[in-house]
Write a protein that holds these residues in place. Structure first.
Motif, PDB file in Angstrom:
ATOM      1  N   SER A  74      -6.277  -6.846  -6.075  1.00 33.75           N
ATOM      2  CA  SER A  74      -7.632  -6.396  -6.430  1.00 33.75           C
ATOM      3  C   SER A  74      -8.190  -7.283  -7.534  1.00 33.75           C
ATOM      4  O   SER A  74      -7.436  -7.994  -8.215  1.00 33.75           O
ATOM      5  CB  SER A  74      -7.580  -4.957  -6.932  1.00 33.75           C
ATOM      6  OG  SER A  74      -6.930  -4.921  -8.192  1.00 33.75           O
TER       7      SER A  74
ATOM      8  N   HIS B 282       0.843  -1.201   0.000  1.00 41.00           N
ATOM      9  CA  HIS B 282       0.000   0.000   0.000  1.00 41.00           C
ATOM     10  C   HIS B 282       0.885   1.262   0.000  1.00 41.00           C
ATOM     11  O   HIS B 282       1.889   1.307   0.707  1.00 41.00           O
ATOM     12  CB  HIS B 282      -0.890  -0.023   1.254  1.00 41.00           C
ATOM     13  CG  HIS B 282      -2.018   0.943   1.193  1.00 41.00           C
ATOM     14  ND1 HIS B 282      -1.831   2.299   1.346  1.00 41.00           N
ATOM     15  CD2 HIS B 282      -3.343   0.769   0.979  1.00 41.00           C
ATOM     16  CE1 HIS B 282      -3.001   2.911   1.236  1.00 41.00           C
ATOM     17  NE2 HIS B 282      -3.936   2.000   1.015  1.00 41.00           N
TER      18      HIS B 282
ATOM     19  N   GLU C  34      -2.951  -6.978  -1.036  1.00 45.00           N
ATOM     20  CA  GLU C  34      -3.987  -6.124  -1.613  1.00 45.00           C
ATOM     21  C   GLU C  34      -4.305  -6.485  -3.049  1.00 45.00           C
ATOM     22  O   GLU C  34      -4.429  -5.579  -3.877  1.00 45.00           O
ATOM     23  CB  GLU C  34      -3.500  -4.681  -1.584  1.00 45.00           C
ATOM     24  CG  GLU C  34      -2.959  -4.264  -0.249  1.00 45.00           C
ATOM     25  CD  GLU C  34      -3.751  -3.129   0.345  1.00 45.00           C
ATOM     26  OE1 GLU C  34      -4.435  -2.423  -0.417  1.00 45.00           O
ATOM     27  OE2 GLU C  34      -3.690  -2.970   1.557  1.00 45.00           O
TER      28      GLU C  34
END
Ligand code: PMP
Length: 387
Positions: free
Chosen positions: A348, A14, A346
């Motif tokens: 997606s 991130h 993360e």
């Protein structure tokens, strides 16, 4: 560098985590740093669902976390059972031998998991101090039945050490509820922090076993005894010094653990499961065979896939030309026959589709053609259902 990093660690991080690494470095004994470090230690307990455990966070990689578990819990001549699912279980056996343990291994063919009943029969001999399990073996993509194994060890009074480097915060793990004694991990995978931290959460039972040692811990840097007062002090809001902590990595850890807990551990486990299932749908559509022998022993944090007929290890380079970075094989016997896709932290839905699309194009480029877009459609269907 626009390439999408889809290896089994390090992974994509991130932007707020990356910014923490560039922040001004405070003194490691400053009030600002004490509060961040203290909070991060508490957050690690929550992430491991281990409210009663003692956390340790030190500069080093996952291999140091393995060494810390062994150096503190095993004395020369004590017996250790390694539930072996691949390369990283082999490494655990090596670490145990270095520290003088007598090692027995429960083995199986690559892609399989040793039978829990076989493990129980071995444990029943009554003379083991510890049992080690690699929760997800990154070399094979195999996920061990951690809960069942940990519970069996507990029933036989054997300390359980679980290597969560490729699993922590991506695979279901309830340390306290299951009674796992050590969950050891590293920063660079599902915990979402660049490489450089070794982390462990240690049960009260394991801390008692460490206190009851008859011989000193052979490594100074790995000794729980050096770190315990430091970590206790930081959690209590005081500074203490043994060895300089990696200040900016601790900032980054605190930011990432905050994100993880905001998402919620159960939601996070479920998201990793959904992502893995979307990938599996794509692999099936492409006719690719997974290295784990069945989906029930396959990790949700990575996929390990055999190259199809006519495709060789140059495939990983072809995928890179498509903008996605994958990893080759790692298992000593099968290295050149398979590749690995990490899907931690993360990832997606768009990352899933980009990765599957790149794999499809690279396979076509290598002469393995399927209906264009079929794998992307299969993954997409899965992602839409899960929405
Ligand atoms: N255990 C497992 C399951 C791993 O995947 C790794 C690293 N890929 C390690 C241990 C060792 O960690 P490190 O490379 O950070 O030393």
């Amino acid at each position: 560098e626009r390439d999408l990093l889809m290896i089994p660690g390090p992974v994509e991080f991130h932007p707020e985590v990356m910014r923490a690494l560039g922040a001004k470095t405070a003194s490691h004994v400053s009030p600002e740093f004490i509060s961040v470090f203290g909070r991060a230690l508490g957050r690690l307990r929550e992430v491991c669902l281990a409210p009663s455990a003692q956390p340790f966070v030190v500069a080093g990689s996952g291999t140091l976390a393995m060494e810390m578990a062994v150096a503190n819990l095993v004395e020369p001549g004590e017996r250790a059972l390694v539930v072996n699912t691949g390369y990283f279980s082999d490494r655990m056996a090596t670490v145990l031998e270095r520290y003088g343990a007598e090692v027995v291994q429960a083995r199986c063919a690559p892609g399989e998991v040793p039978d829990t009943e076989q493990v129980e029969r071995l444990l029943a001999d009554g003379r083991f101090k510890v049992m080690t399990v690699t929760h997800v073996d990154t070399s094979t993509g195999v996920r061990a039945p951690a809960e069942a194994l940990v519970r069996v060890a507990g029933r036989h009074g054997v300390l359980s050490v679980v290597d969560g480097v490729c699993a922590t915060a991506g695979e279901v793990f309830h340390q306290d509820a299951w009674g796992a004694d050590v969950y050891l991990t590293a920063s660079q995978k599902a915990l979402g922090v660049p490489p450089g931290l070794a982390l462990l959460t240690v049960s009260a039972r394991a801390m008692a076993a460490w206190r009851a040692r008859r011989t000193p811990v052979r490594s100074l840097y790995a000794d729980f005894g050096e770190w315990l007062p430091i970590h206790e002090a930081y959690e209590a809001g005081r500074a203490a010094y043994f060895a300089t902590p990696p200040v900016n990595l601790v900032y980054a850890l605190d930011v990432s653990l905050g994100h993880l807990l905001r998402e919620g551990m159960e939601a996070r486990f479920e998201r990793h499961r959904r992502t893995a299932n979307a990938f599996r749908a794509a692999w099936r559509a492409l006719g690719l065979r997974m290295l784990p022998v069945s989906e029930s022993v396959a990790a949700h944090t990575l996929s390990a896939l055999y190259y199809p007929e006519g495709v060789d290890a140059s495939f990983v380079g072809r995928v890179r030309e498509q903008g996605v970075v994958l990893a080759g094989g790692l298992h000593p016997e099968l290295k050149t026959r398979y590749f690995r896709v990490g899907h931690m932290n993360e990832v997606s839905p768009s990352d899933v589709l980009a990765t599957v699309g790149a794999v499809e194009r690279a396979l076509a480029g290598a002469g393995y053609r399927r209906e264009p877009g079929a794998a992307v459609a299969a993954a997409q269907a899965h992602l839409l259902e899960g929405a």
